[in-house]
Write an enzyme that holds these catalytic residues in place. Structure first.
Site, mmCIF file in Angstrom:
data_model
loop_
_atom_site.group_PDB
_atom_site.id
_atom_site.type_symbol
_atom_site.label_atom_id
_atom_site.label_comp_id
_atom_site.label_asym_id
_atom_site.label_seq_id
_atom_site.Cartn_x
_atom_site.Cartn_y
_atom_site.Cartn_z
ATOM 1 N N HIS A 226 0.730 -1.109 -0.046
ATOM 2 C CA HIS A 226 0.033 0.142 -0.205
ATOM 3 C C HIS A 226 0.998 1.204 0.045
ATOM 4 O O HIS A 226 1.291 1.663 1.053
ATOM 5 C CB HIS A 226 -0.870 -0.095 1.285
ATOM 6 C CG HIS A 226 -1.550 -1.093 1.200
ATOM 7 N ND1 HIS A 226 -2.090 -1.961 2.609
ATOM 8 C CD2 HIS A 226 -1.907 -2.225 0.397
ATOM 9 C CE1 HIS A 226 -2.505 -3.089 2.443
ATOM 10 N NE2 HIS A 226 -2.622 -3.324 1.103
HETATM 11 C C1 FAD Z 1 -0.314 -8.608 -3.689
HETATM 12 C C2 FAD Z 1 -1.030 -7.426 -3.762
HETATM 13 C C3 FAD Z 1 -2.386 -7.418 -3.151
HETATM 14 C C4 FAD Z 1 -3.053 -6.113 -2.756
HETATM 15 N N1 FAD Z 1 -4.013 -6.009 -2.242
HETATM 16 C C5 FAD Z 1 -5.030 -5.041 -1.942
HETATM 17 C C6 FAD Z 1 -6.259 -4.892 -1.389
HETATM 18 O O1 FAD Z 1 -6.658 -5.916 -0.770
HETATM 19 N N2 FAD Z 1 -6.721 -3.740 -1.225
HETATM 20 C C7 FAD Z 1 -6.164 -2.368 -1.622
HETATM 21 O O2 FAD Z 1 -6.742 -1.607 -1.341
HETATM 22 N N3 FAD Z 1 -4.898 -2.564 -2.167
HETATM 23 C C8 FAD Z 1 -4.426 -3.723 -2.497
HETATM 24 N N4 FAD Z 1 -3.079 -3.823 -3.040
HETATM 25 C C9 FAD Z 1 -2.483 -2.487 -3.522
HETATM 26 C C10 FAD Z 1 -3.289 -1.932 -4.776
HETATM 27 O O3 FAD Z 1 -2.915 -2.986 -5.731
HETATM 28 C C11 FAD Z 1 -2.840 -0.650 -5.155
HETATM 29 O O4 FAD Z 1 -3.239 0.262 -4.147
HETATM 30 C C12 FAD Z 1 -3.497 -0.039 -6.716
HETATM 31 O O5 FAD Z 1 -3.145 -0.903 -7.478
HETATM 32 C C13 FAD Z 1 -3.105 1.442 -6.854
HETATM 33 O O6 FAD Z 1 -3.695 1.711 -7.878
HETATM 34 P P1 FAD Z 1 -3.131 2.804 -8.897
HETATM 35 O O7 FAD Z 1 -3.946 3.031 -9.982
HETATM 36 O O8 FAD Z 1 -2.926 3.994 -8.176
HETATM 37 O O9 FAD Z 1 -1.712 2.077 -9.485
HETATM 38 P P2 FAD Z 1 -1.325 0.795 -10.247
HETATM 39 O O10 FAD Z 1 -2.476 -0.349 -10.126
HETATM 40 O O11 FAD Z 1 -0.003 0.266 -9.822
HETATM 41 O O12 FAD Z 1 -1.513 1.209 -11.627
HETATM 42 C C14 FAD Z 1 -0.507 2.135 -12.234
HETATM 43 C C15 FAD Z 1 -0.417 2.029 -13.782
HETATM 44 O O13 FAD Z 1 0.341 3.151 -14.146
HETATM 45 C C16 FAD Z 1 0.993 2.613 -15.167
HETATM 46 N N5 FAD Z 1 2.362 3.374 -15.419
HETATM 47 C C17 FAD Z 1 3.435 3.370 -14.460
HETATM 48 N N6 FAD Z 1 4.479 3.999 -15.009
HETATM 49 C C18 FAD Z 1 3.874 4.800 -16.053
HETATM 50 C C19 FAD Z 1 4.531 5.639 -17.013
HETATM 51 N N7 FAD Z 1 5.827 6.177 -16.835
HETATM 52 N N8 FAD Z 1 3.860 5.891 -18.114
HETATM 53 C C20 FAD Z 1 2.611 5.382 -18.322
HETATM 54 N N9 FAD Z 1 2.126 4.341 -17.541
HETATM 55 C C21 FAD Z 1 2.644 4.102 -16.206
HETATM 56 C C22 FAD Z 1 1.492 1.149 -14.751
HETATM 57 O O14 FAD Z 1 2.076 0.358 -15.640
HETATM 58 C C23 FAD Z 1 0.198 0.727 -14.072
HETATM 59 O O15 FAD Z 1 -0.725 0.216 -15.272
HETATM 60 C C24 FAD Z 1 -2.579 -4.869 -3.425
HETATM 61 C C25 FAD Z 1 -1.336 -4.759 -3.973
HETATM 62 C C26 FAD Z 1 -0.639 -6.193 -4.242
HETATM 63 C C27 FAD Z 1 0.673 -6.144 -5.048
#
Ligand code: FAD
Ligand code: SF4
Length: 550
Positions: A470
């Site tokens: 997280h």
């Molecule tokens: C095993 C595991 C279990 C989890 N379980 C939970 C849970 O039960 N509950 C919970 O709340 N959270 C959980 N999490 C955390 C949760 O997955 C993240 O908080 C969430 O994915 C964040 O969403 P986001 O869209 O901010 O980032 P991400 O899902 O990481 O997405 C970011 C995106 O940006 C893209 N990106 C990165 N850099 C660039 C760039 N330079 N140019 C263009 N695109 C880019 C990436 O490729 C990605 O697709 C878990 C994580 C893991 C690893």
């Protein structure tokens, strides 16, 4: 480049946060380009990858690794992408593909406690949020309705709500029922609030209890970023996959005018827009800002006060494994169904970390098999011991709070990836505040084992904290530009048309998984942008987004 790459909004990152923000903007009539570093994936292919993987308990193994969009991998060994500067390791796990990291999450969708947002005023530690729980309530609700969050309001009075949970709770696994029965009245065991279907919802089936939530749900009973991308594209968002954004460009008024990206062959493209939203997660987003240096901003975009990447947090875990005096057979039902919530708040937070106690329900068959084979146990003795552990082994872990400390931070390392882009570096420590919470939890671990007739108690060592992935704090919102990166609406203090959405903006970590809060704050950001640009009251905008899950 013949094509005109320009839109009202340019969203960077197609994870759950970026995709749902893009979806909401497109539904409001805006043109949106969403740039995503990783490739498109299909659920069918990911499932096939999982089934064919020799390392099924490795949650990253189904997810393709792209040299142009690398992500951290720790099995079979650390790929060194996230450079650890110490003193404590921060082995963050995330996925860079279309849809992002929630492809393999546990789908916990907790709300923060109102007090988590007033830590400085109430307990003299951490910071206060620049907005209140009540202000976020409608946006939490909107996110929950899209994701199909299941839960019981009676079980969760700690996070008040003005409307019911969209879905009734998911069926309680047998092992959790036995915990609930045997720990009461000392410890109320409650069902986790989850983005997991307890009935058919959003065209997806109910959870069938197959215990495969991480790395991937075979029947799509959990909400995830891939579904958010589908909704965004259906609403008119233009997704460009394999587009690795490496620089934001500004004009003389400090407004962002373009995002530059590389394709896998390192061909560069320039995408212009009126408003930019960085949603590339809690590590890649600050990395992009730090990369975007100019004469006027030598330390990077949004970083005139050296705040980008600081205040890194997570929820470290310690745990106890024991053998119950009855057969509970972990592994039937979702992997992470129940918790004890009573230690998430109290005056003690002035001195040491609050925590949630989380019960695993992950089948013990795989881990026990590996352990026995390593110990050289075979034949009838193997079967006897495997049956015993699979039936009786239980585990309870802490989900500890970390305070926002400026020295815990993301910077750029001097190592470069295949495109020549510097890899992120992490500086992290676990302080006495968090260690105090871990120590406090030990007596509860022992008592829980006692109430379950536990034997063979195995505590994790005092200095062995697991990461929970997280990634909070690195783009903190706040009223003071000297201690935060963006304002209460996620707008960069330094740039009028640049916004951040994701767990990075959350100023405190609390004791619950952070994605739901990040999506809710993201909806509040989008509502504010739309209100500002079109003069439409934000309350009305909040209501227009619901429906992706229905
Ligand atoms: C095993 C595991 C279990 C989890 N379980 C939970 C849970 O039960 N509950 C919970 O709340 N959270 C959980 N999490 C955390 C949760 O997955 C993240 O908080 C969430 O994915 C964040 O969403 P986001 O869209 O901010 O980032 P991400 O899902 O990481 O997405 C970011 C995106 O940006 C893209 N990106 C990165 N850099 C660039 C760039 N330079 N140019 C263009 N695109 C880019 C990436 O490729 C990605 O697709 C878990 C994580 C893991 C690893
Ligand atoms: S238990 Fe099985 S069906 Fe239910 S969410 Fe987990 S993987 Fe999907």
């Amino acid at each position: 480049m013949a094509e005109n790459l320009s839109a009202d909004f340019v969203v960077i990152g197609s994870g759950i946060c970026g995709a749902l923000a893009a979806y909401k903007l497109a539904r409001a009539g805006a043109s949106v380009i969403m740039l995503e570093a990783g490739p498109r994936v299909t659920r069918a292919q990911l499932l096939a990858n999982f089934r064919n993987s020799p390392r099924r308990s490795d949650w990253m193994s189904p997810y393709p690794f792209s040299p142009w969009a690398p992500h951290p991998v720790y099995k079979p060994k650390d790929n060194g992408y996230l450079v650890q500067a110490g003193p404590y390791p921060y082995p963050a796990e995330y996925i860079r593909v279309v849809g992002g990291t929630t492809w393999h999450w546990a789908a916990h969708t907790w709300r923060y406690l109102p007090n988590d947002m007033r830590m400085q005023s109430l307990y003299g530690v951490g910071v206060d949020w620049p907005c209140t729980y009540d202000e976020l309530d409608p946006f939490y609700q909107e996110a929950e309705e899209i994701m199909g969050v299941a839960g019981s309001a009676e079980e969760h009075p700690e996070s008040p709500r003005s409307k019911p949970f969209p879905l009734e709770p998911v069926a309680e696994p047998w092992a959790m029922r036995r915990l609930r029965e045997r720990l009461q009245p000392e410890y109320p065991v409650v069902g986790n609030t989850v983005a997991r279907n307890s009935r058919t919802f959003g065209g997806r089936p109910a959870c069938c209890g197959s215990n495969n939530c991480q790395p991937i749900c075979p029947v799509d009973a959990q909400y995830h970023g891939g579904l958010a991308v589908d909704a965004a594209e259906a609403a008119g968002v233009r997704l460009i996959p394999n587009a690795v954004v490496y620089r934001l460009e500004h004009d003389e008024r400090d407004r962002i005018v373009a995002a530059h990206y590389f394709d896998p062959d390192k061909q560069s493209y320039r995408v212009t827009g009126k408003t930019f939203i960085v949603a590339a997660n809690g590590i890649e987003s600050p990395k992009l800002l730090l990369l975007s240096t100019s004469e006027r901003f030598p330390n990077g975009i949004a970083n005139s006060r050296d705040m980008v990447g600081r205040h890194l947090m997570d929820h470290p875990s310690t745990s106890l494994t024991f053998d119950a005096d009855e057969e509970v057979w972990l592994g039937r039902g979702p992997q992470s169904p129940s918790s004890i919530n009573t230690l998430r708040d109290g005056p003690f937070r002035a001195e040491f970390s609050a925590y949630r106690l989380d019960f695993t329900n992950i089948s013990r068959v795989d881990s026990t098999t590996q352990r026995l084979l390593l110990d050289g146990v075979y034949g009838p003795e193997f079967e006897k011991r495997l049956r015993y552990s699979a039936a009786r082994e239980m585990n309870v872990k802490t989900v500890l709070e970390v305070l926002p400390r400026p020295e815990n931070r993301i910077t750029l390392s001097d190592r470069k990836d295949a495109l020549g882009i510097p890899q992120p570096q992490v500086h992290y420590a676990i302080d006495a505040y968090t260690r105090g919470g871990a120590q406090d939890a030990k007596k509860h671990f022992t008592r829980i084992a006692e109430l379950m007739g536990g034997t063979n108690l195995r505590f994790t060592p005092d200095d062995a904290f697991a990461n929970n992935q997280h990634i909070c704090g690195t783009l903190s919102m706040g009223n003071d530009p000297n201690t935060s990166v963006c304002d209460r609406y996620g707008r960069a203090h330094d740039h009028e048309n640049l916004f951040f959405i994701g767990t990075g903006v959350l100023p405190t970590a609390g004791t619950c998984n952070s994605t739901l809060a990040a999506v809710a704050v993201g909806f509040w950001t989008v509502a504010h942008i739309l209100e500002e640009q079109a003069g439409v009251p934000s309350g009305k905008r909040a209501a227009t987004g619901a429906g992706a899950g229905t």
